[in-house]
Design an enzyme around this catalytic site. Structure first.
Site, short mmCIF file in Angstrom:
data_model
loop_
_atom_site.label_atom_id
_atom_site.label_comp_id
_atom_site.label_asym_id
_atom_site.label_seq_id
_atom_site.Cartn_x
_atom_site.Cartn_y
_atom_site.Cartn_z
CB SER A 79 38.07 91.54 -21.64
OG SER A 79 37.82 92.82 -22.15
N1 SAH Z 1 40.43 96.08 -22.54
C1 SAH Z 1 39.64 96.47 -21.42
C2 SAH Z 1 38.18 96.25 -21.74
C3 SAH Z 1 37.31 97.27 -21.14
S1 SAH Z 1 35.62 97.16 -21.60
C4 SAH Z 1 40.01 95.70 -20.19
O1 SAH Z 1 40.44 94.55 -20.31
O2 SAH Z 1 39.85 96.23 -19.10
C5 SAH Z 1 35.58 98.17 -23.03
C6 SAH Z 1 36.00 99.60 -22.88
O3 SAH Z 1 35.73 100.27 -24.12
C7 SAH Z 1 35.30 100.38 -21.80
O4 SAH Z 1 36.24 100.92 -20.93
C8 SAH Z 1 34.55 101.48 -22.57
O5 SAH Z 1 34.47 102.69 -21.88
C9 SAH Z 1 35.39 101.60 -23.82
N2 SAH Z 1 34.69 102.17 -24.97
C10 SAH Z 1 33.39 101.99 -25.33
N3 SAH Z 1 33.13 102.66 -26.45
C11 SAH Z 1 34.27 103.29 -26.81
C12 SAH Z 1 34.63 104.14 -27.89
N4 SAH Z 1 33.76 104.48 -28.84
N5 SAH Z 1 35.89 104.57 -27.96
C13 SAH Z 1 36.80 104.25 -27.01
N6 SAH Z 1 36.52 103.45 -25.96
C14 SAH Z 1 35.28 102.97 -25.87
#
Ligand code: SAH
Length: 223
Positions: A76
């Site tokens: 993010s």
């Molecule tokens: N906080 C992370 C953001 C990653 S993007 C960072 O800063 O790197 C969002 C993430 O949510 C992705 O890795 C995606 O695979 C995950 N995601 C999407 N849907 C999800 C769900 N239903 N349950 C758990 N994780 C999920």
């Protein structure tokens, strides 16, 4: 909480575009926004964001942008990470916090410095495995990991003070609201193409919902 500095953090201080100067420059720009909490900014000065992405991208690690982490997902945008972490810190106790969407582990690493216990759920196993390796390398010991669909929360661990969702949901999942303590705070981006960051506070007799900002996240996928 972990002790800083430890040698693992020291070894990752970086140089050039990944140096302390680059980190400070990024944090100083974010700090201009009035909603930022100084403890979050301090954590962001310490944490090597470049360690949470592929080396080929590390020259961009301290730009204020989301970057790809594989599997179609992103780490993010730092400003949004800072905003959400600050809002959580201001709104609730940070004893027991649940994060949905471990992704790279960067947001998790900030929570790990500010919270007593962090629980993090990710649906893509490969991403969480890599994130866990990084956080273990940095000697975090207050983080628990789970693979699954975050819409269900983590019922066995319910009684969260804070819940932070780092992917966009279509609506606010009731299960998450129910897993919070009274006084607990849920931060969640809601919407499809246009998303609003929403804040839900659990009160004695229900839930207070407010809108914080326009944001842009990858979708929270339902499985
Ligand atoms: N906080 C992370 C953001 C990653 S993007 C960072 O800063 O790197 C969002 C993430 O949510 C992705 O890795 C995606 O695979 C995950 N995601 C999407 N849907 C999800 C769900 N239903 N349950 C758990 N994780 C999920």
């Amino acid at each position: 909480m972990i002790k800083y500095p430890n040698s693992a953090f020291e070894a990752l201080r970086g140089r050039g575009l990944t140096s302390q100067r680059s980190r400070d420059r990024m944090v100083n720009a974010i700090a201009e926004h009035p909603a930022m909490d100084s403890r979050v900014l301090q954590a962001m000065r310490i944490i090597p964001r470049h360690f949470f992405m592929e080396e080929a991208l590390s020259a961009s690690a301290y730009e204020n942008t989301a970057l790809p982490i594989g599997e179609g997902q992103t780490i993010s945008q730092p400003q949004v990470v800072a905003r959400m972490s600050s809002e959580l810190l201001r709104s609730c106790s940070m004893k027991k916090v649940l994060e949905l969407g471990t992704g790279s582990g960067y947001q998790t690493s900030i929570l790990g410095l500010l919270c007593e216990e962090v629980y993090t759920i990710e649906r893509i196993e490969r991403l969480q495995r890599t994130a866990k390796e990084r956080l273990t390398h940095l000697e975090y010991r207050n983080i628990s990991y789970k693979i699954g669909d975050g819409h269900q929360g983590w019922p066995e661990q319910a009684g969260f003070d804070g819940i932070i969702v780092t992917a966009a949901a279509r609506e606010i999942p009731q299960e998450l609201c129910e897993q919070m303590n009274i006084g607990g705070c849920l931060l969640i981006p809601v919407g499809e193409t246009e998303q609003l960051l929403m804040k839900v506070i659990r009160t004695e007799d229900g839930f207070d919902i407010s809108e914080l900002a326009n944001v842009s996240f990858v979708p929270l996928v339902k499985t």
